[in-house]
Design a protein around this motif. Sequence first.
Motif, PDB file in Angstrom:
ATOM      1  N   GLY A   1      -7.684  -2.840  -0.671  1.00  0.00           N
ATOM      2  CA  GLY A   1      -7.808  -1.623  -1.479  1.00  0.00           C
ATOM      3  C   GLY A   1      -8.182  -1.900  -2.923  1.00  0.00           C
ATOM      4  N   GLY A   2      -8.428  -0.821  -3.634  1.00  0.00           N
ATOM      5  CA  GLY A   2      -8.809  -0.926  -5.044  1.00  0.00           C
ATOM      6  C   GLY A   2      -9.548   0.340  -5.442  1.00  0.00           C
ATOM      7  N   PRO A   3      -9.721   0.552  -6.761  1.00  0.00           N
ATOM      8  CA  PRO A   3     -10.321   1.806  -7.242  1.00  0.00           C
ATOM      9  C   PRO A   3     -11.704   2.090  -6.662  1.00  0.00           C
ATOM     10  CG  PRO A   3      -9.932   0.243  -9.057  1.00  0.00           C
ATOM     11  CD  PRO A   3      -9.328  -0.350  -7.839  1.00  0.00           C
TER      12      PRO A   3
ATOM     13  N   ALA B   1      -6.895   0.461   7.753  1.00  0.00           N
ATOM     14  CA  ALA B   1      -7.048  -0.777   8.526  1.00  0.00           C
ATOM     15  C   ALA B   1      -5.671  -1.377   8.835  1.00  0.00           C
ATOM     16  CB  ALA B   1      -7.891  -1.785   7.740  1.00  0.00           C
ATOM     17  N   LEU B   2      -4.787  -1.380   7.832  1.00  0.00           N
ATOM     18  CA  LEU B   2      -3.460  -1.986   8.035  1.00  0.00           C
ATOM     19  C   LEU B   2      -2.620  -1.158   8.996  1.00  0.00           C
ATOM     20  CD1 LEU B   2      -2.538  -3.201   4.451  1.00  0.00           C
ATOM     21  CD2 LEU B   2      -3.961  -4.261   6.188  1.00  0.00           C
ATOM     22  N   LEU B   3      -2.674   0.179   8.824  1.00  0.00           N
ATOM     23  CA  LEU B   3      -1.895   1.048   9.723  1.00  0.00           C
ATOM     24  C   LEU B   3      -2.355   0.837  11.164  1.00  0.00           C
ATOM     25  CD1 LEU B   3      -1.699   4.428   7.714  1.00  0.00           C
ATOM     26  CD2 LEU B   3       0.013   2.641   7.862  1.00  0.00           C
TER      27      LEU B   3
ATOM     28  N   ILE C   1       7.131  -8.626  -8.591  1.00  0.00           N
ATOM     29  CA  ILE C   1       6.524  -8.181  -7.336  1.00  0.00           C
ATOM     30  C   ILE C   1       5.712  -9.323  -6.704  1.00  0.00           C
ATOM     31  CG2 ILE C   1       4.416  -7.277  -8.419  1.00  0.00           C
ATOM     32  CD1 ILE C   1       4.696  -4.807  -6.635  1.00  0.00           C
ATOM     33  N   GLY C   2       5.298 -10.283  -7.515  1.00  0.00           N
ATOM     34  CA  GLY C   2       4.451 -11.374  -7.009  1.00  0.00           C
ATOM     35  C   GLY C   2       5.189 -12.424  -6.206  1.00  0.00           C
ATOM     36  N   MET C   3       6.530 -12.338  -6.164  1.00  0.00           N
ATOM     37  CA  MET C   3       7.330 -13.394  -5.536  1.00  0.00           C
ATOM     38  C   MET C   3       7.757 -13.064  -4.104  1.00  0.00           C
ATOM     39  SD  MET C   3       7.958 -15.694  -7.944  1.00  0.00           S
ATOM     40  CE  MET C   3       9.292 -16.581  -7.151  1.00  0.00           C
TER      41      MET C   3
ATOM     42  N   PRO D   1       2.366 -10.585   1.318  1.00  0.00           N
ATOM     43  CA  PRO D   1       3.213 -10.317   0.153  1.00  0.00           C
ATOM     44  C   PRO D   1       3.385  -8.810   0.035  1.00  0.00           C
ATOM     45  CG  PRO D   1       0.972 -10.789  -0.535  1.00  0.00           C
ATOM     46  CD  PRO D   1       1.018 -11.013   0.951  1.00  0.00           C
ATOM     47  N   ILE D   2       4.416  -8.370  -0.681  1.00  0.00           N
ATOM     48  CA  ILE D   2       4.665  -6.925  -0.712  1.00  0.00           C
ATOM     49  C   ILE D   2       3.770  -6.182  -1.707  1.00  0.00           C
ATOM     50  CG2 ILE D   2       7.064  -7.152   0.011  1.00  0.00           C
ATOM     51  CD1 ILE D   2       7.640  -6.363  -3.040  1.00  0.00           C
ATOM     52  N   HIS D   3       3.104  -6.939  -2.583  1.00  0.00           N
ATOM     53  CA  HIS D   3       2.308  -6.251  -3.609  1.00  0.00           C
ATOM     54  C   HIS D   3       0.936  -5.848  -3.086  1.00  0.00           C
ATOM     55  CE1 HIS D   3      -0.026  -9.927  -4.056  1.00  0.00           C
ATOM     56  NE2 HIS D   3       1.111 -10.602  -4.121  1.00  0.00           N
ATOM     57  N   GLY D   4       0.193  -5.137  -3.928  1.00  0.00           N
ATOM     58  CA  GLY D   4      -1.154  -4.710  -3.564  1.00  0.00           C
ATOM     59  C   GLY D   4      -2.204  -5.694  -4.057  1.00  0.00           C
ATOM     60  N   SER D   5      -3.433  -5.199  -4.204  1.00  0.00           N
ATOM     61  CA  SER D   5      -4.555  -6.090  -4.494  1.00  0.00           C
ATOM     62  C   SER D   5      -4.735  -6.358  -5.988  1.00  0.00           C
ATOM     63  CB  SER D   5      -5.837  -5.479  -3.930  1.00  0.00           C
ATOM     64  OG  SER D   5      -6.039  -4.201  -4.527  1.00  0.00           O
ATOM     65  N   ALA D   6      -3.859  -5.783  -6.813  1.00  0.00           N
ATOM     66  CA  ALA D   6      -3.843  -6.024  -8.271  1.00  0.00           C
ATOM     67  C   ALA D   6      -5.243  -6.105  -8.881  1.00  0.00           C
ATOM     68  CB  ALA D   6      -3.039  -7.291  -8.584  1.00  0.00           C
ATOM     69  N   PRO D   7      -6.029  -5.051  -8.784  1.00  0.00           N
ATOM     70  CA  PRO D   7      -7.413  -5.125  -9.293  1.00  0.00           C
ATOM     71  C   PRO D   7      -7.480  -5.450 -10.777  1.00  0.00           C
ATOM     72  CG  PRO D   7      -6.879  -2.884  -8.483  1.00  0.00           C
ATOM     73  CD  PRO D   7      -5.717  -3.747  -8.163  1.00  0.00           C
TER      74      PRO D   7
ATOM     75  N   ALA E   1      -3.153 -14.705 -10.766  1.00  0.00           N
ATOM     76  CA  ALA E   1      -2.168 -14.040  -9.881  1.00  0.00           C
ATOM     77  C   ALA E   1      -1.110 -15.039  -9.421  1.00  0.00           C
ATOM     78  CB  ALA E   1      -2.881 -13.451  -8.673  1.00  0.00           C
ATOM     79  N   ASN E   2       0.038 -14.507  -9.082  1.00  0.00           N
ATOM     80  CA  ASN E   2       1.129 -15.338  -8.558  1.00  0.00           C
ATOM     81  C   ASN E   2       0.966 -15.450  -7.035  1.00  0.00           C
ATOM     82  OD1 ASN E   2       3.539 -16.454  -7.759  1.00  0.00           O
ATOM     83  ND2 ASN E   2       4.823 -15.126  -9.027  1.00  0.00           N
ATOM     84  N   PRO E   3       0.753 -16.660  -6.516  1.00  0.00           N
ATOM     85  CA  PRO E   3       0.536 -16.789  -5.063  1.00  0.00           C
ATOM     86  C   PRO E   3       1.839 -16.988  -4.274  1.00  0.00           C
ATOM     87  CG  PRO E   3       0.155 -18.905  -6.121  1.00  0.00           C
ATOM     88  CD  PRO E   3       0.619 -17.966  -7.212  1.00  0.00           C
TER      89      PRO E   3
HETATM   90  P1  NAD Z   1      -0.264  -3.715  -7.120  1.00  0.00           P
HETATM   91  O1  NAD Z   1       0.905  -4.268  -6.398  1.00  0.00           O
HETATM   92  O2  NAD Z   1      -1.596  -4.202  -6.677  1.00  0.00           O
HETATM   93  O3  NAD Z   1      -0.130  -4.011  -8.694  1.00  0.00           O
HETATM   94  C1  NAD Z   1       0.941  -3.530  -9.486  1.00  0.00           C
HETATM   95  C2  NAD Z   1       1.095  -4.422 -10.733  1.00  0.00           C
HETATM   96  O4  NAD Z   1       1.641  -5.679 -10.320  1.00  0.00           O
HETATM   97  C3  NAD Z   1      -0.243  -4.735 -11.405  1.00  0.00           C
HETATM   98  O5  NAD Z   1      -0.037  -4.793 -12.793  1.00  0.00           O
HETATM   99  C4  NAD Z   1      -0.595  -6.112 -10.882  1.00  0.00           C
HETATM  100  O6  NAD Z   1      -1.392  -6.872 -11.768  1.00  0.00           O
HETATM  101  C5  NAD Z   1       0.776  -6.736 -10.679  1.00  0.00           C
HETATM  102  N1  NAD Z   1       0.769  -7.698  -9.573  1.00  0.00           N
HETATM  103  C6  NAD Z   1       0.714  -7.415  -8.259  1.00  0.00           C
HETATM  104  N2  NAD Z   1       0.688  -8.532  -7.540  1.00  0.00           N
HETATM  105  C7  NAD Z   1       0.728  -9.561  -8.419  1.00  0.00           C
HETATM  106  C8  NAD Z   1       0.719 -10.970  -8.265  1.00  0.00           C
HETATM  107  N3  NAD Z   1       0.667 -11.587  -7.081  1.00  0.00           N
HETATM  108  N4  NAD Z   1       0.744 -11.723  -9.389  1.00  0.00           N
HETATM  109  C9  NAD Z   1       0.813 -11.142 -10.599  1.00  0.00           C
HETATM  110  N5  NAD Z   1       0.843  -9.809 -10.805  1.00  0.00           N
HETATM  111  C10 NAD Z   1       0.786  -9.030  -9.708  1.00  0.00           C
HETATM  112  O7  NAD Z   1      -0.173  -2.121  -6.988  1.00  0.00           O
HETATM  113  P2  NAD Z   1      -1.228  -0.995  -7.387  1.00  0.00           P
HETATM  114  O8  NAD Z   1      -1.888  -1.345  -8.677  1.00  0.00           O
HETATM  115  O9  NAD Z   1      -0.481   0.265  -7.252  1.00  0.00           O
HETATM  116  O10 NAD Z   1      -2.307  -1.023  -6.221  1.00  0.00           O
HETATM  117  C11 NAD Z   1      -3.581  -1.655  -6.334  1.00  0.00           C
HETATM  118  C12 NAD Z   1      -4.319  -1.498  -5.009  1.00  0.00           C
HETATM  119  O11 NAD Z   1      -3.621  -2.178  -3.972  1.00  0.00           O
HETATM  120  C13 NAD Z   1      -4.427  -0.042  -4.563  1.00  0.00           C
HETATM  121  O12 NAD Z   1      -5.728   0.164  -4.048  1.00  0.00           O
HETATM  122  C14 NAD Z   1      -3.407   0.087  -3.455  1.00  0.00           C
HETATM  123  O13 NAD Z   1      -3.760   1.053  -2.503  1.00  0.00           O
HETATM  124  C15 NAD Z   1      -3.462  -1.309  -2.857  1.00  0.00           C
HETATM  125  N6  NAD Z   1      -2.236  -1.711  -2.130  1.00  0.00           N
HETATM  126  C16 NAD Z   1      -2.429  -2.486  -1.028  1.00  0.00           C
HETATM  127  C17 NAD Z   1      -1.323  -2.936  -0.339  1.00  0.00           C
HETATM  128  C18 NAD Z   1      -1.554  -3.809   0.866  1.00  0.00           C
HETATM  129  O14 NAD Z   1      -2.674  -4.243   1.091  1.00  0.00           O
HETATM  130  N7  NAD Z   1      -0.527  -4.115   1.643  1.00  0.00           N
HETATM  131  C19 NAD Z   1      -0.030  -2.623  -0.768  1.00  0.00           C
HETATM  132  C20 NAD Z   1       0.132  -1.860  -1.926  1.00  0.00           C
HETATM  133  C21 NAD Z   1      -0.996  -1.414  -2.609  1.00  0.00           C
END
Ligand code: NAD
Length: 356
Positions: free
Chosen positions: A75-77, A91-93, A260-262, A278-284, A292-294
């Motif tokens: 995902g992303g803008p 796709a994930l669902l 969130i990166g951990m 990981p629980i976070h998103g794609s952090a565009p 990014a934190n892997p």
């Molecule tokens: P996000 O989790 O991508 O980011 C939120 C904040 O956390 C941002 O500032 C980002 O830079 C930071 N962050 C996230 N992961 C990081 C990492 N590994 N290391 C360092 N910083 C990190 O959430 P968002 O901005 O709300 O969503 C961005 C996109 O990701 C959207 O398109 C959303 O739909 C998608 N998304 C995808 C999933 C998935 O693929 N499972 C889950 C959540 C959101």
Amino acid sequence: MKKIITIIKGDGIGPEIVTEAMKVINTIGKRYHHEFIFQEIAAGGNAIDQYGTSLPKESLEKCLNCDSVLLGAVGGPKWDHVDPSIRPEKALLTIRSEMGLYANLRPAKLFPQLADASPLKESIVSEGIDFVVVRELIGGVYFGKRSTITENDELIARDEMSYSEHEIKRIAKIAFETARKRGKNVISVDKANVLDTSRLWRKIMEQVAKDYPDVNYNNMLVDNAAMQIVKCPSQFDVIVTENMFGDILSDEASMITGSIGMIPSSSLGDGTRGMYEPIHGSAPDIAGQNIANPIGTILSAAMMMKYSFDMAEESEAIEKAVHTVLNEGYRTTDIMSFGKTKVSCSEMGDLIIKYL
Ligand code: NAD
């Protein structure tokens, strides 16, 4: 052992963090004499660009024909306004539902080295935070019928929420089995004072609890659970809850641990095959910068070893290496604090491999 891992690098920081996890998996393979075969597929926004759909048929087939899936994020803008039927999250669902992955396990664990990063008071954090949210993943309101209609000149939207006995029973078993391997304490979260689905949820949970007399069991209303997670997180061991409550509470739980990166997660079904991410998103906002934190993705690979490949020793080796790197003071930007050494995403991956 020989294991086929389907790789979804995805969008944004996905390719950067998954590359580091693949390096770690390869190192484990060499050290422990396993053959890990990666099959990379397109899914999410990049797949929309290439194939006009977020999940090409061939990608889904590879998810259904492997030993487990490792995902970065999608995902992303750029894809925020595409047709809902092909959105990246779709796709994930679809993958979760086609693979029958009905249980999402999200550990909320505070690394003592990062206690400063928690938004909670020191007096609360010092009690420790170490629990797992077991979230039902393919039922409830996210998968119910939905419609938007016009009645009397105004729009009315409806989302149907339903749960059947078997859907509740199978997630209950996962929660109790998980608790048996941990602190033997399950709290089931619902809204039984209002919702019929919650009343059935509670009834079935209480039935299954009788099969696990060694596990302590309690119910909690979701509004109270949201408060207790920030007030006294040390009371929790395993929280089991339905899809939407789990979505919200597991984000809250991850936030109190700092970054969130951990945090890794696993999605499991009846067999051993799962999807790990990981629980976070794609952090565009930070994509393409190698900052990014892997660690969340690398710990997801560790969960894959433990839950899908029965490789507990290999999994613990990865977790231990992560602890050592943090103890040595290395930090990516998101967890950086005074006096520590800032490293890039790829340097963090290399350091974890060094300490493996
Ligand atoms: P996000 O989790 O991508 O980011 C939120 C904040 O956390 C941002 O500032 C980002 O830079 C930071 N962050 C996230 N992961 C990081 C990492 N590994 N290391 C360092 N910083 C990190 O959430 P968002 O901005 O709300 O969503 C961005 C996109 O990701 C959207 O398109 C959303 O739909 C998608 N998304 C995808 C999933 C998935 O693929 N499972 C889950 C959540 C959101």
